[in-house]
Design an enzyme around this catalytic site. Structure first.
Site, PDB file in Angstrom:
ATOM      1  CG  ASP A 116       0.597  -4.082   6.127  1.00 19.99           C
ATOM      2  OD1 ASP A 116       0.296  -4.461   7.272  1.00 19.99           O
ATOM      3  OD2 ASP A 116       0.769  -2.884   5.819  1.00 19.99           O
TER       4      ASP A 116
ATOM      5  CG  ASP B 229      -1.312   5.274   0.649  1.00 16.29           C
ATOM      6  OD1 ASP B 229      -0.807   5.567   1.767  1.00 16.29           O
ATOM      7  OD2 ASP B 229      -2.381   4.636   0.525  1.00 16.29           O
TER       8      ASP B 229
ATOM      9  CD  GLU C 262      -3.563  -5.664   8.512  1.00 14.68           C
ATOM     10  OE1 GLU C 262      -3.510  -5.327   9.697  1.00 14.68           O
ATOM     11  OE2 GLU C 262      -2.964  -5.043   7.601  1.00 14.68           O
TER      12      GLU C 262
ATOM     13  CG  ASN D  39      -1.708   1.309   1.285  1.00 13.79           C
ATOM     14  OD1 ASN D  39      -2.553   1.564   0.428  1.00 13.79           O
ATOM     15  ND2 ASN D  39      -1.399   2.163   2.266  1.00 13.79           N
TER      16      ASN D  39
END
Ligand code: CA
Ligand code: CA
Ligand code: CA
Ligand code: CA
Length: 625
Positions: free
Chosen positions: A316, A286, A359, A225
């Site tokens: 993640d 990001d 996640e 990310n």
């Protein structure tokens, strides 16, 4: 208003294609409520025969023995749902739910999940999350490393089925191991190189090969990310509009007042005359996963590690990849789902058996879509955060309904082939030993037992098996302290000065001290993992949680089943000793119950399984045959 949404024809025919089940859905609040009975018949899919019927033919033998198969007017419960609705799931903040106000709805329903369709290797695995920095130091610099972890593989699994001195896990998740400026590694500066503190790429290759030789698979954290703000891509991108890497990140010419999805806090950060998006912090910009060059890099990075031998990735922050605007556009966007479809496809070309674990720290209804479907699969496995907090809340409060509610919602909404990662805590949460300190070791043992006998792929967080608690203070480091091996210097973690001090070096708090004690938490974990590994029903079987159980005054019961194996799991989270009767349906062939922990065999007559004297925080697991 309630609307009943269910695949009714499939339900009636109870056919094998039925995957999504009946729910009551509140259009106003968007909350699901679990209600699973229609006219007293079992709701569920697949070909399994309902194990507990509504009938009340069995009766208790004494006044304090509860008959769990006849306690409630099940058919009536559907009619009762119209007035009040309550969310029985937890949100994404990791804390316990505010409470389930109308517990009767959960208690009065039976839920059922079918046997797994076509299990893959990861469905039957037992996972273990490792923070390399805190596991074992090999060179005396006080920092755990890959060679240190490698030296502890025999503790995790010696690869020999005839020994039971090892823990028995067979799937490792290494928290970030790529080069990073931080202690935790969730901000990467070089996606193709192992963190210098931990060793080299060759060390990882050696670790993976030695793990494979023991039957252990290894996945690594992949954090895409965002990168570190010190990543060369961002350093270049930040030089201005003309940087070749500008579009590797997300820029705006003006400040945008987007808050964090989980609470207040700015997400746009100034650099020069522009602002960049950094959801977690300004030090973690990001990545722009709509830029083709970035997508190509990520696929190439995944291939790089797959070729080295890793078996997949833990992904993640998987719900935050691509933003389309402030608010709802910051999470779970269609573009994010499309990215995962594309990524899955790419990974599968390089390594068809690779595992992708996501996640998605949210309630179950948000998590489930990340499996995708059989035509457009996304992630193989997703962690069940609701069941994790529900399980701990059940042990903490004595009420089985919290775990039952979360597990049942999963069972009724996940595809029949989905791999769900079950766990108690992870590196972002208060450790079990601290969370359940008021319940002592018995509480930790019950939590372990529920996780290791329920459906899903269980994941231990390193140290849970010895009751490692949080350290003092409140920082994340207190959840990630050194493993305690023995009563020597720094609890055996290092010969040097540990990067953080172990909580305890008292022998009983260490692996060595618990290894030789048959009543220790570590021995309990070994027993349960071995039991799970030996039982197809526990790994892949259908799951039924009967009606009427799990209130504050009753035990929690699960029936796990494959065609030739029926396992009865009984847990008592309450403060009272419990006694009850369960009637085996179609009991013609059932002649005895075998305690899977002690080996004790008790004859049963007329299919009546009577359990008496189940102590507070007690647990039993029986095979019925
Ligand atoms: Ca070291
Ligand atoms: Ca062994
Ligand atoms: Ca570093
Ligand atoms: Ca993002």
């Amino acid at each position: 208003m309630w609307a009943v949404c269910l695949e009714f024809p499939k339900l009636l025919f109870n056919g094998p294609t039925c995957k999504h089940h009946m729910k009551l859905y509140n259009k106003n609040t968007g909350l699901f409520l679990l209600v699973v009975f229609v006219a007293g018949s079992m709701v569920g899919c697949g070909s399994a025969t309902p194990l507990v019927k509504e009938s009340s033919t069995s009766t208790a033998t004494s006044s304090d023995v509860v008959d769990i198969s006849s306690g409630f007017d099940v058919a009536g419960s559907v009619a009762d749902t119209g007035s009040e609705t309550h969310d029985v799931t937890q949100g994404g903040d990791g804390d316990f739910a505010d409470g389930v106000a109308d517990t009767s709805e959960v208690i009065r329903s039976t839920c059922f999940g079918p046997e797994l369709e076509s299990p893959e290797w990861y469905h039957g695995a037992v996972g273990y999350e490792v923070f390399v920095r805190s596991y074992q130091d090999s060179d005396g610099d006080g920092i755990g490393d890959l060679q240190g972890l490698r030296s502890r593989l025999d503790y995790l699994n010696d690869g020999n089925d005839t020994t039971d001195s090892d823990l028995g896990v067979d799937l490792l998740w290494l928290m970030p191991v790529f080069e990073s400026p931080s202690y935790h590694g969730y901000d990467v500066v070089d996606y193709r190189t192992i963190e210098n503190d931990y060793g080299t790429n060759a060390d990882l290759k050696q670790l993976v090969e030695d793990a494979h030789a023991r039957g252990i698979k290894v996945i690594v954290d992949l954090v895409i990310n965002h990168s570190s703000s010190q990543h060369p891509w961002f350093v270049d991108a930040a030089t201005g509009q003309n940087s070749a890497f500008r579009d590797y990140y997300v820029w705006s010419d003006s400040f945008l007042d987007w808050q964090k999805p989980w609470g207040p806090g700015t997400t746009w950060h100034k650099k020069g005359n522009a602002w960049y998006y950094g959801l977690f912090s300004s030090a973690m910009p990001d990545l722009n996963l709509t830029t083709d060059a970035v997508v190509a890099e990520i696929k190439s990075i995944a291939d790089h590690w797959l070729m080295l031998g890793v078996d997949g990735f833990r992904l993640d922050a998987a719900r935050y990849l691509i933003e389309t605007g402030g608010g709802v556009g910051q999470a779970d966007t269609e573009q994010t789902h499309q990215f995962w479809q594309e990524f899955r496809n790419s990974v599968a070309k390089t390594s068809p058996q690779a595992l992708l674990v996501g996640e998605v720290w949210e309630k179950t209804s948000v998590v489930i879509p990340y499996f995708g479907d059989t035509l457009l699969p996304e992630l193989n496995m997703l962690f069940d955060f609701d069941a994790a907090s529900g399980l701990l809340q059940t042990v903490s409060t004595g009420k089985g309904l919290y775990f039952k509610a979360a597990l049942c919602e999963r069972l009724m909404s996940a595809p029949g082939w989905a791999a769900v990662g079950s766990f108690l805590t992870n590196h972002d949460m208060t450790r079990v030993a601290t969370e359940l300190s008021h319940k002592n070791t018995a509480g930790m043992k019950l939590a372990a037992a529920l996780m290791l006998t329920s459906p899903g792929t269980p994941w231990l967080y390193y140290g849970e098996e010895i009751g490692l608690p949080n350290g003092k203070g409140s920082g994340d480091e207190t959840k990630r302290l050194p493993m305690q091996w023995d009563a020597g210097h720094a609890a055996g973690f290092t010969t040097g000065t540990p990067w953080q001090s172990p909580v305890s070096d008292v022998l009983a708090d260490t692996v060595l001290g618990q290894t030789d004690s048959p009543t220790s938490l570590l021995s309990w974990y070994k027993t349960l993992i071995k039991l799970r590994k030996s039982s197809k029903a526990l790994r892949f079987g259908s799951t039924e949680i009967p009606d009427g159980v799990g209130s504050g005054t009753q035990p929690l019961v699960m029936i796990r089943r494959v065609p030739n194996e029926t396992i009865l799991v009984v847990a008592n989270p309450t403060d009272e000793t419990q006694s009850f009767v369960w009637t085996v349906p179609n009991s013609a062939g059932a002649q005895s119950r075998i305690d899977k922990i002690t080996g004790e065999r008790v004859a049963i007559e007329g299919g009546r399984v009577e359990i008496t004297g189940l102590e507070p925080l007690g647990f039993r697991v029986f095979q019925i045959q």
